[in-house]
Write a protein that holds these residues in place. Sequence first.
Motif, PDB file in Angstrom:
ATOM      1  N   SER A 269       0.818  -1.214   0.000  1.00 23.81           N
ATOM      2  CA  SER A 269       0.000   0.000   0.000  1.00 23.81           C
ATOM      3  C   SER A 269       0.852   1.264   0.000  1.00 23.81           C
ATOM      4  O   SER A 269       0.379   2.335  -0.377  1.00 23.81           O
ATOM      5  CB  SER A 269      -0.929   0.017   1.224  1.00 23.81           C
ATOM      6  OG  SER A 269      -1.907  -0.988   1.126  1.00 23.81           O
ATOM      7  N   PRO A 274      -1.362   2.357  -7.049  1.00 24.87           N
ATOM      8  CA  PRO A 274      -2.736   2.256  -6.539  1.00 24.87           C
ATOM      9  C   PRO A 274      -2.782   2.266  -5.010  1.00 24.87           C
ATOM     10  O   PRO A 274      -3.688   2.848  -4.416  1.00 24.87           O
ATOM     11  CB  PRO A 274      -3.224   0.910  -7.100  1.00 24.87           C
ATOM     12  CG  PRO A 274      -2.328   0.618  -8.247  1.00 24.87           C
ATOM     13  CD  PRO A 274      -1.012   1.196  -7.891  1.00 24.87           C
ATOM     14  N   TYR A 318      -4.089  -5.033  -5.069  1.00 23.42           N
ATOM     15  CA  TYR A 318      -4.110  -3.911  -6.004  1.00 23.42           C
ATOM     16  C   TYR A 318      -3.751  -4.411  -7.400  1.00 23.42           C
ATOM     17  O   TYR A 318      -3.094  -5.433  -7.567  1.00 23.42           O
ATOM     18  CB  TYR A 318      -3.106  -2.831  -5.576  1.00 23.42           C
ATOM     19  CG  TYR A 318      -3.337  -2.305  -4.182  1.00 23.42           C
ATOM     20  CD1 TYR A 318      -4.233  -1.264  -3.945  1.00 23.42           C
ATOM     21  CD2 TYR A 318      -2.669  -2.861  -3.093  1.00 23.42           C
ATOM     22  CE1 TYR A 318      -4.450  -0.780  -2.670  1.00 23.42           C
ATOM     23  CE2 TYR A 318      -2.878  -2.383  -1.814  1.00 23.42           C
ATOM     24  CZ  TYR A 318      -3.767  -1.349  -1.600  1.00 23.42           C
ATOM     25  OH  TYR A 318      -3.986  -0.887  -0.323  1.00 23.42           O
ATOM     26  N   GLU A 325      -8.823  -2.786  -6.745  1.00 20.41           N
ATOM     27  CA  GLU A 325      -9.084  -1.709  -5.788  1.00 20.41           C
ATOM     28  C   GLU A 325     -10.204  -0.763  -6.215  1.00 20.41           C
ATOM     29  O   GLU A 325     -10.551   0.161  -5.474  1.00 20.41           O
ATOM     30  CB  GLU A 325      -7.808  -0.894  -5.549  1.00 20.41           C
ATOM     31  CG  GLU A 325      -7.381  -0.021  -6.718  1.00 20.41           C
ATOM     32  CD  GLU A 325      -6.588  -0.757  -7.797  1.00 20.41           C
ATOM     33  OE1 GLU A 325      -6.131  -0.101  -8.752  1.00 20.41           O
ATOM     34  OE2 GLU A 325      -6.431  -1.993  -7.691  1.00 20.41           O
TER      35      GLU A 325
END
Length: 524
Positions: A269, A274, A318, A325
């Motif tokens: 993340s 993304p 993702y 997502e």
Amino acid sequence: MLKTASARSTVSALPLPLMVIPAIITMTAIVIIFGAILIQNNSFFTYTLDDPYIHLALAENITRGHYGVNENEFSSPSSSIVWPFLLAIFGANPFAPLVINIIVTGCFALLLPRTIQVALNLSNTKTDHVIILFLSLLIIFTTNIIGLAFTGMEHSLQVLCTLLIAYGLIIYARYHRLPAWMPIALVMAPLVRYENLAISLLVALFLVIQGKRWHGLAVIALIGILVGGFSLFLMSLGLAPLPASIIVKSTTQLSQSEVNSILLNIVVSVFTRPGLLVLSLLLLIVTGVFLSIIDSAKKPVAFVAILAILAHMMFGKYGAYSRYEIYLLIFTIVMIIYLFDATIMRLFQRHKIVNVALVLTLWTTTIFGSWYIKTVFSTPLAAANIYQQQYQMHRFVTEYYRQPVAVNDIGYVSYHNNHYVLDLWGLSSYETLLRYYKQPDWLATIVRDYDIKLVMVYEDEFNIPKQWFKVGELRLGVPQISAAGSRVSFYATEREAIDGIYVALQRFVPTLPRDATFTFTNIP
């Protein structure tokens, strides 16, 4: 009970033309892309991924009363509970996913303007109409909504369920009125895609806390019964309680713990585009809460959005051609529009709408929208990847070779194919793969045990046994977009099988489409 500062108990309905314009523009874009795919693929349609053909192959066997890709064994390759059954209703027709997704995308485009109107608590002035239309089109064209339809997967339906939930949540938070369809959307969402469990359960818990106790508890109970019941169904077939696609495609590898998986997801993340987008939206909401930019009455909704984002950061994925997502982006963006409605409207009121629209468009497309816009524009080439690789492999196996094979992309090779297909990636045979994976020479062992003479794989993904014989390579004639590799290597697992494979290939290769090529390897 949650209270808001809204003076109106509801907002007037939007004019029909305003609701229809985004849908018309969206459908026009879909038609153009569909035509581009046909031009690229010699008038033959393929999806942008191999995965939808996994669902179609499963749906094909569901119509025969069997749950699995191969007729002689059970398997759970689908990432959705209801999607294969929905395709089975349409006879596993190859165009069923596209037709369903076009209808669903049209519904999304029709609902989005109304959702934005309610989120911003707008009336029906011309200025309001311009704002609604601008934001609707900006969201549609910068979140890959159009591209999702051509994946042939359940993500378009997932996104529609998410939008319905966001819309219903805003209606309840702003007007203290729970739409009758809201519980249905909450229950349906996880059945379409497991990632929606977080959003559905969080919103149901929100309803329990905010006064709709029995509605929320009923939703939680139904989700538990249906999702849990499906797990029991899988276990009754001798399978794992979760679909193999979720297990194999999760960040957790065969040797990793769940804690390591969560930590790795959080790292992703932070270090992927993304993921950074999702993280930035989280920080925006958190900042709004702690700086009191978000009205105190809206903070319970803000915490629902925050927890939903955190859940995806810990357990979600993702990418995968910009699809995993998108549901979260839609939910979060709509929540942000609602949470920051006063700030957004002050922005539009203090400056010319054209100037604000230009700045927002440039900011959105530069920061994150360009990634998804690029995906939409590359859709015809992505479809060509599947046409020149997986579809050609399907043709070779079903029309020329007509024997069992082993592959790492099982979708199109399994669809409309009565011969056994051994999945070396584990989507249709995770339990089998898990047993063999622990062995030192597992690839050669599993292929030998299943009496497979031909293996078609991306060779960089595997430690190819030395005793195999490489027959040749099928190569893409277009840029690699959605395929996992630009070359698929064909291996004979035994010397005695080489002649038969060569004969079949010599008949097949002249039928390849333009640009796609097959290069034979000299066998020692």
